[in-house]
Design an enzyme around this catalytic site. Structure first.
Site, PDB file in Angstrom:
ATOM      1  N   CYS A 122      -0.697  -3.576  11.142  1.00 35.60           N
ATOM      2  CA  CYS A 122      -0.199  -2.270  11.616  1.00 35.60           C
ATOM      3  C   CYS A 122      -1.358  -1.455  11.333  1.00 35.60           C
ATOM      4  O   CYS A 122      -2.470  -1.284  12.072  1.00 35.60           O
ATOM      5  CB  CYS A 122       0.828  -1.918  11.073  1.00 35.60           C
ATOM      6  SG  CYS A 122       1.351  -0.312  11.814  1.00 35.60           S
ATOM      7  N   ASP A 125       5.928  -6.587  21.060  1.00 34.85           N
ATOM      8  CA  ASP A 125       5.812  -5.358  20.176  1.00 34.85           C
ATOM      9  C   ASP A 125       5.957  -4.038  20.697  1.00 34.85           C
ATOM     10  O   ASP A 125       5.168  -3.840  21.803  1.00 34.85           O
ATOM     11  CB  ASP A 125       4.410  -5.638  19.544  1.00 34.85           C
ATOM     12  CG  ASP A 125       4.003  -4.608  18.438  1.00 34.85           C
ATOM     13  OD1 ASP A 125       4.392  -3.545  18.563  1.00 34.85           O
ATOM     14  OD2 ASP A 125       3.368  -5.088  17.492  1.00 34.85           O
ATOM     15  N   HIS A 175       6.808  -6.536  16.315  1.00 33.43           N
ATOM     16  CA  HIS A 175       5.929  -5.788  15.412  1.00 33.43           C
ATOM     17  C   HIS A 175       6.357  -6.250  13.759  1.00 33.43           C
ATOM     18  O   HIS A 175       7.459  -6.132  13.560  1.00 33.43           O
ATOM     19  CB  HIS A 175       5.832  -4.439  15.525  1.00 33.43           C
ATOM     20  CG  HIS A 175       4.785  -3.722  14.786  1.00 33.43           C
ATOM     21  ND1 HIS A 175       3.579  -3.578  15.366  1.00 33.43           N
ATOM     22  CD2 HIS A 175       4.578  -3.113  13.712  1.00 33.43           C
ATOM     23  CE1 HIS A 175       2.737  -3.076  14.707  1.00 33.43           C
ATOM     24  NE2 HIS A 175       3.212  -2.542  13.504  1.00 33.43           N
TER      25      HIS A 175
END
Length: 245
Positions: free
Chosen positions: A132, A179, A212
């Site tokens: 991330c 995501d 995600h």
């Protein structure tokens, strides 16, 4: 669950109840978690955490997994003592919080860690992975740091990326199909730019049905249908590192 009203590009997901097999060390001004493999090696991987910081059990689990695969793994506190994001924080304050934690401004810390790995751990071949926020940091380092050999960016938030694609080292980009924070159009655009400008080996892979954080934060036992993709993502990451380190 992540939703569109949250500017945060990470969903805490399911935290592993995990203590870690490594130890915490102080490297100059930086605290770090280090895990070493049973046999000595000159290969190391820097693990760059997400917004939840260097103490997130899931990130330490990944560092330990790298050590089990023969790498010295180190997860430094790239927020350098500043507080990590907490799930209970007010999302309205996220952008302000982010201003003092720029994924493109970690060069000083990376230099300190590289020196430690080379002098204290006898590492000669060093790669980097990141999740991330850390995935965006990997992209930044692959554009400018000459001392790293390769990188794996896991769901690096593209809007945090440097707007360049002339990578110096082989880089693997892992993305999730579903995501909420990285639209697939952005991934397509990234691929186009890499195709035009990148002179080194790279790979962009999208994992079907995943969200995600799937490689390091979702628990396989809770989502059995995701297990094959989680395992595939982890295996692909290790294979990429094995190839270039």
């Amino acid at each position: 669950m992540a939703n569109e009203s949250r500017p945060c590009p990470c969903d805490i997901g399911d935290r592993l109840d995990y203590g870690g097999r490594g130890q915490e060390v102080q490297v100059e001004h930086i605290k770090a978690y280090v895990c070493k493999p049973p046999a000595s090696t000159d290969k190391a991987v820097i693990v760059i955490h997400d917004i939840f910081g260097w103490q997130l059990p899931n990130t330490r689990y990944m560092a330990d997994m790298l050590a089990a695969n023969g790498y010295i793994a180190i997860c430094p506190d790239f927020f350098v003592g500043q507080e990590a994001w907490k799930p209970s924080n007010d999302w309205a304050s996220f952008n302000d919080w982010l201003k003092t934690r720029n994924a493109g401004k970690i060069d000083k810390e990376v230099d300190v860690i590289l020196k430690y790995l080379s002098e204290q751990c006898a590492a000669k071949k060093i790669g980097v992975i990141g999740f991330c926020w850390g995935g965006a940091a990997v992209q930044h380092l692959m554009l400018k740091n000459p001392h790293l050999k390769t990188g794996v960016s896991l769901y690096g938030v593209i809007r945090f990326f440097d707007d360049r694609s002339s990578l110096l080292h082989p880089t693997f980009f892992i993305f999730a199909e579903k995501d909420d924070h990285i639209p697939l159009e952005q991934v397509t655009l990234l691929e186009q730019k890499l195709k035009q400008n990148c002179k080194v080996d790279y790979k962009v892979k999208i994992y079907p049905g995943q969200t995600h954080g799937f490689v390091h934060r979702k628990r396989e036992d809770i989502n059995p249908q995701d297990k094959p993709y989680i395992e595939e993502g982890r295996k692909d990451m290790i294979n990429w590192l094995n190839k270039y380190l």
